[in-house]
Write a protein that holds these residues in place. Structure first.
Motif, PDB file in Angstrom:
ATOM      1  N   PRO A  75       0.845  -1.159  -0.152  1.00  0.00           N
ATOM      2  CA  PRO A  75      -0.145  -0.165  -0.141  1.00  0.00           C
ATOM      3  C   PRO A  75       0.967   1.123   0.040  1.00  0.00           C
ATOM      4  O   PRO A  75       0.331   2.391  -0.483  1.00  0.00           O
ATOM      5  CB  PRO A  75      -0.874  -0.114   1.216  1.00  0.00           C
ATOM      6  N   ASP A  76       2.120   1.220   0.476  1.00  0.00           N
ATOM      7  CA  ASP A  76       2.866   2.462   0.328  1.00  0.00           C
ATOM      8  C   ASP A  76       3.729   2.495  -0.935  1.00  0.00           C
ATOM      9  O   ASP A  76       4.669   3.368  -0.843  1.00  0.00           O
ATOM     10  CB  ASP A  76       4.031   2.211   1.741  1.00  0.00           C
ATOM     11  N   LEU A  77       3.443   1.725  -1.931  1.00  0.00           N
ATOM     12  CA  LEU A  77       3.976   1.827  -3.049  1.00  0.00           C
ATOM     13  C   LEU A  77       3.992   3.361  -3.802  1.00  0.00           C
ATOM     14  O   LEU A  77       2.794   3.686  -3.916  1.00  0.00           O
ATOM     15  CB  LEU A  77       3.794   0.668  -3.958  1.00  0.00           C
ATOM     16  N   ASP A  78       4.970   3.797  -4.167  1.00  0.00           N
ATOM     17  CA  ASP A  78       5.127   5.062  -5.054  1.00  0.00           C
ATOM     18  C   ASP A  78       4.165   4.981  -6.272  1.00  0.00           C
ATOM     19  O   ASP A  78       4.553   3.881  -6.826  1.00  0.00           O
ATOM     20  CB  ASP A  78       6.620   5.612  -5.194  1.00  0.00           C
ATOM     21  N   PRO A  79       3.558   5.826  -6.799  1.00  0.00           N
ATOM     22  CA  PRO A  79       2.585   5.722  -7.857  1.00  0.00           C
ATOM     23  C   PRO A  79       3.400   5.595  -9.239  1.00  0.00           C
ATOM     24  O   PRO A  79       3.097   5.000 -10.041  1.00  0.00           O
ATOM     25  CB  PRO A  79       1.855   6.976  -7.886  1.00  0.00           C
ATOM     26  N   ASP A  80       4.698   6.348  -9.150  1.00  0.00           N
ATOM     27  CA  ASP A  80       5.397   6.337 -10.382  1.00  0.00           C
ATOM     28  C   ASP A  80       6.016   4.931 -10.473  1.00  0.00           C
ATOM     29  O   ASP A  80       6.314   4.296 -11.458  1.00  0.00           O
ATOM     30  CB  ASP A  80       6.485   7.355 -10.338  1.00  0.00           C
ATOM     31  N   GLU A  81       6.647   4.486  -9.325  1.00  0.00           N
ATOM     32  CA  GLU A  81       7.173   3.171  -9.197  1.00  0.00           C
ATOM     33  C   GLU A  81       6.109   2.182  -9.580  1.00  0.00           C
ATOM     34  O   GLU A  81       6.440   1.168 -10.187  1.00  0.00           O
ATOM     35  CB  GLU A  81       7.650   3.078  -7.703  1.00  0.00           C
ATOM     36  N   MET A  82       4.982   2.301  -9.165  1.00  0.00           N
ATOM     37  CA  MET A  82       3.739   1.257  -9.542  1.00  0.00           C
ATOM     38  C   MET A  82       3.567   1.371 -11.058  1.00  0.00           C
ATOM     39  O   MET A  82       3.377   0.201 -11.505  1.00  0.00           O
ATOM     40  CB  MET A  82       2.529   1.671  -8.876  1.00  0.00           C
ATOM     41  N   THR A  83       3.531   2.532 -11.643  1.00  0.00           N
ATOM     42  CA  THR A  83       3.399   2.457 -12.912  1.00  0.00           C
ATOM     43  C   THR A  83       4.542   1.731 -13.796  1.00  0.00           C
ATOM     44  O   THR A  83       4.421   1.071 -14.869  1.00  0.00           O
ATOM     45  CB  THR A  83       3.381   4.010 -13.690  1.00  0.00           C
ATOM     46  N   LYS A  84       5.670   2.006 -13.456  1.00  0.00           N
ATOM     47  CA  LYS A  84       7.107   0.996 -14.078  1.00  0.00           C
ATOM     48  C   LYS A  84       6.742  -0.290 -13.939  1.00  0.00           C
ATOM     49  O   LYS A  84       6.919  -1.069 -14.825  1.00  0.00           O
ATOM     50  CB  LYS A  84       8.066   1.642 -13.351  1.00  0.00           C
ATOM     51  N   ILE A  85       6.486  -0.576 -12.568  1.00  0.00           N
ATOM     52  CA  ILE A  85       6.337  -2.073 -12.292  1.00  0.00           C
ATOM     53  C   ILE A  85       5.368  -2.777 -13.083  1.00  0.00           C
ATOM     54  O   ILE A  85       5.242  -3.757 -13.641  1.00  0.00           O
ATOM     55  CB  ILE A  85       6.001  -2.360 -10.747  1.00  0.00           C
ATOM     56  N   LEU A  86       3.877  -2.055 -13.288  1.00  0.00           N
ATOM     57  CA  LEU A  86       2.955  -2.598 -14.054  1.00  0.00           C
ATOM     58  C   LEU A  86       3.379  -2.732 -15.531  1.00  0.00           C
ATOM     59  O   LEU A  86       2.614  -3.738 -16.097  1.00  0.00           O
ATOM     60  CB  LEU A  86       1.586  -1.679 -13.888  1.00  0.00           C
ATOM     61  N   GLU A  87       3.928  -1.891 -15.973  1.00  0.00           N
ATOM     62  CA  GLU A  87       4.584  -2.005 -17.387  1.00  0.00           C
ATOM     63  C   GLU A  87       5.490  -3.200 -17.672  1.00  0.00           C
ATOM     64  O   GLU A  87       5.154  -3.935 -18.495  1.00  0.00           O
ATOM     65  CB  GLU A  87       5.347  -0.754 -17.745  1.00  0.00           C
ATOM     66  N   VAL A  88       6.400  -3.312 -16.934  1.00  0.00           N
ATOM     67  CA  VAL A  88       7.272  -4.414 -16.827  1.00  0.00           C
ATOM     68  C   VAL A  88       6.530  -5.815 -16.565  1.00  0.00           C
ATOM     69  O   VAL A  88       6.445  -6.650 -17.333  1.00  0.00           O
ATOM     70  CB  VAL A  88       8.486  -4.302 -15.653  1.00  0.00           C
ATOM     71  N   TYR A  89       5.677  -5.745 -15.645  1.00  0.00           N
ATOM     72  CA  TYR A  89       4.985  -6.913 -15.332  1.00  0.00           C
ATOM     73  C   TYR A  89       3.852  -7.305 -16.415  1.00  0.00           C
ATOM     74  O   TYR A  89       3.721  -8.514 -16.531  1.00  0.00           O
ATOM     75  CB  TYR A  89       4.125  -6.631 -14.050  1.00  0.00           C
ATOM     76  N   GLY A  90       3.443  -6.242 -17.103  1.00  0.00           N
ATOM     77  CA  GLY A  90       2.544  -6.633 -18.194  1.00  0.00           C
ATOM     78  C   GLY A  90       3.259  -7.280 -19.503  1.00  0.00           C
ATOM     79  O   GLY A  90       2.804  -8.285 -20.065  1.00  0.00           O
ATOM     80  N   GLU A  91       4.404  -6.718 -19.727  1.00  0.00           N
ATOM     81  CA  GLU A  91       5.183  -7.353 -20.820  1.00  0.00           C
ATOM     82  C   GLU A  91       5.748  -8.923 -20.420  1.00  0.00           C
ATOM     83  O   GLU A  91       5.646  -9.731 -21.202  1.00  0.00           O
ATOM     84  CB  GLU A  91       6.638  -6.514 -21.005  1.00  0.00           C
ATOM     85  N   LEU A  92       6.196  -9.071 -19.023  1.00  0.00           N
ATOM     86  CA  LEU A  92       6.383 -10.317 -18.635  1.00  0.00           C
ATOM     87  C   LEU A  92       5.194 -11.327 -18.738  1.00  0.00           C
ATOM     88  O   LEU A  92       5.503 -12.480 -19.035  1.00  0.00           O
ATOM     89  CB  LEU A  92       6.922 -10.127 -17.046  1.00  0.00           C
ATOM     90  N   GLN A  93       4.307 -11.078 -18.258  1.00  0.00           N
ATOM     91  CA  GLN A  93       3.042 -11.662 -18.375  1.00  0.00           C
ATOM     92  C   GLN A  93       2.647 -12.267 -19.792  1.00  0.00           C
ATOM     93  O   GLN A  93       2.295 -13.234 -19.797  1.00  0.00           O
ATOM     94  CB  GLN A  93       1.992 -10.981 -17.577  1.00  0.00           C
ATOM     95  N   ALA A  94       2.920 -11.216 -20.652  1.00  0.00           N
ATOM     96  CA  ALA A  94       2.631 -11.517 -22.027  1.00  0.00           C
ATOM     97  C   ALA A  94       3.381 -12.576 -22.723  1.00  0.00           C
ATOM     98  O   ALA A  94       2.941 -13.632 -23.344  1.00  0.00           O
ATOM     99  CB  ALA A  94       2.484 -10.323 -22.953  1.00  0.00           C
ATOM    100  N   ASP A  95       4.787 -12.499 -22.419  1.00  0.00           N
ATOM    101  CA  ASP A  95       5.733 -13.474 -22.809  1.00  0.00           C
ATOM    102  C   ASP A  95       5.440 -14.945 -21.976  1.00  0.00           C
ATOM    103  O   ASP A  95       5.691 -15.959 -22.643  1.00  0.00           O
ATOM    104  CB  ASP A  95       7.124 -12.910 -22.314  1.00  0.00           C
TER     105      ASP A  95
END
Length: 542
Positions: free
Chosen positions: A109-129
């Motif tokens: 819950p304390d994750l920085d919004p900008d950091e969350m955006t970056k993680i979501l982007e990387v996670y999305g690519e990883l999930q697609a692969d």
């Protein structure tokens, strides 16, 4: 998809093929055939890039995913069977672990919004692969394939190093199948498989959407899967549309047409050469003679490929045994080791009659070989009675039979030592029937392949005046031509046969009765192999 155009390949002084071409199209299922040493395995290695070519081109996309199953399996250790199979699909395990890490971070819950955006982007690519590689159902697919190839849930978590060589081959094959490549290259995939596993693999490959190029010594397996044959023989590559049976018929037709064309050419050449010889000295015909000489120089001479001479095997006359060949009652076998007992079968009753052709069938480990060993006198029953009939002489072939050959002897000396009263001409004739003609008969045992050793042992057994043949996997390591030689010999055998084999074409051609070892019991089917498979199908659906 993959194009081999005008390829030439040489190994040392030997040309394997010259200006050969064929292509593998999307979804095609192709059989690769040809004599041993013609260069079939080299074709696989050329396609995978493990070997180069001396001429021509190989065209394929770098993005094409190719799976290659060969007989040379890599060392396996440190993983369970299931984990080993899953490891074939890239770094799927690392990807799953990274996804879990990202998922944990996203729950913070304390994750920085900008950091969350970056993680979501990387996670999305990883999930697609991960999804593209089939990561979500990888474990279930790996388990399904292992089970289909005979390695059940109780063995999923066994370390790979605890499996024997034949079972490691099944794990290696599972790794290639779970990869689900666009092109599947398979070098003898049915080696070490029992009939049940072969049937499962047939169905899997029939439903496989990608392209297949495979070799196999099992003609029924080939017939059921492929719709195109690429033949490598006599330094050429020839393509046939159809399965293996079609290829055999079409090859013979083309051979007859080639012989007829060669005869027509020979007749034409003889006339031209006669004209040149007759008028060479006459000035008035000089221009015509020169014209015909030049014409002959430009003609491509038709060559008829050398063909092995078919030598008929003549059986020695065995003594006529009694009508009852083998009788056993209440036969049971328990193997004991390290204070553990394993029941193989119990209470088996049967009568083997003169001239029976009995297929002994059952899954791997059911006890087929054990039953044959007991009948052959190589093992003792735990309980029950077994008796051979009057004047029964046994010839027994097992995979251990290959170990009795003396590696320092030549083939002809080894066989002659088993039949010392026979003349060399008789021995050479026998070896010729088993494809050891001329200088081949003088090869040392030590340099022979598994298939060649099998043929030597079979020749020594079949040369004896036996009237009961007990054959445990005699077709292992034999190519299709050698299997046909053995099949023809057994058809003409004037005695009784009991055989274990995973070659259904072979069993279908000789069987008159079936003994099935299943769930520690012996069941007898009074009919041929087709009758047995029909009854099993009925039982499964009842």
């Amino acid at each position: 998809m993959i194009h081999l155009s005008n390829i030439t390949k040489q190994q040392g002084n030997k040309i394997l093929y010259r200006n050969g071409s064929f292509q593998i199209n999307t979804g095609e299922k192709i059989g690769l055939v040809g004599p041993n040493g013609a260069g079939k395995t080299t074709i696989f290695r050329i396609i995978t890039g493990e070997e180069g070519i001396d001429g021509g081109t190989v065209s394929k996309s770098d993005r094409t995913v190719i799976g290659y199953f060969s007989q040379n399996i890599e060392e396996m250790k440190g993983r369970s069977a299931l984990e080993e199979v899953k490891s074939a699909v890239g770094n799927i395990g690392d990807m799953a672990a990274r996804m879990q890490e990202y998922e944990a971070k996203l729950c913070d819950p304390d994750l920085d919004p900008d950091e969350m955006t970056k993680i979501l982007e990387v996670y999305g690519e990883l999930q697609a692969d991960f999804e593209r590689l089939g990561g979500y159902d990888l474990e279930s697919r790996a388990a399904e394939i292992l089970t289909g190839l005979g390695i059940g849930p109780e063995d999923y978590h066994r370390p790979t190093e605890s499996f024997s060589g034949g079972w490691k081959m099944r794990i290696a094959l599972s790794k290639i199948l779970v990869l689900n490549p666009e092109v599947l290259l398979m070098d003898e995939p049915t080696n070490h498989l029992d009939v049940e596993s072969i049937i499962w693999l047939e169905e899997w490959l029939s439903n496989f959407k990608g392209a297949i190029l495979m070799t196999s010594h099992d003609r029924e397996f080939m017939n059921r899967i492929v719709s195109k044959i690429v033949e490598i023989a006599n330094k050429t590559i020839t393509v046939y549309g159809g399965n293996y049976d079609f290829y055999e018929k079409e090859r013979d037709i083309r051979k007859e047409q080639l012989i007829a064309a060669a005869k027509r050419q020979d007749d034409m050449l003889a006339k031209e050469e006669e004209f040149i010889a007759r008028f060479a000295a006459r000035a008035s015909h000089a221009a015509q003679v020169q014209s015909r000489v030049k014409k002959l120089e430009k003609i491509d001479r038709i060559e008829i490929p050398d063909e092995e001479a078919d030598i008929k095997f003549v059986w020695p006359v065995p003594p006529r045994g009694g009508e009852e060949v083998v009788r056993f009652e209440g036969l049971s076998k328990v193997w004991k080791s390290d204070d553990k007992e394993k029941l193989v079968f119990r209470g088996a009753n049967a009568l083997v009659k003169r001239l029976d052709r009995i297929a002994v069938v059952g899954v791997n480990g059911a006890g087929k070989s054990t039953l044959l060993k007991i009948i052959a006198g190589d093992a003792e029953a735990t309980e029950g009675k077994i008796a051979l009939g009057a004047s029964i002489n046994v010839g027994y072939f097992s995979q251990n039979s290959l170990d009795v050959l003396d590696p320092k002897m030549t083939i002809i000396d080894e066989v002659h030592s088993r039949m010392p009263t026979a003349g060399l001409g008789t021995v050479r004739s026998l070896l010729g029937a088993f494809k050891f003609s001329g200088d081949d008969a003088d090869k040392k045992i030590s340099i022979l392949s598994g298939g060649e050793k099998s043929r030597v042992v079979l020749a020594t057994i079949l040369a004896q005046p036996v009237n009961l043949l007990i054959l445990d996997e005699p077709t292992n390591h034999l190519d299709i031509k050698s299997r046909e030689v053995l099949l023809d010999a057994i058809k003409e055998f004037p005695g009784t046969v009991m055989i274990v084999s995973h070659d259904r074409h072979f069993l279908r051609a000789v069987t008159t009765r079936v003994f099935e070892v299943d769930k520690n019991q012996l069941r007898i089917y009074e009919g041929d192999y087709d009758y047995y498979t029909h009854k099993k199908h009925q039982e499964a659906n009842s």
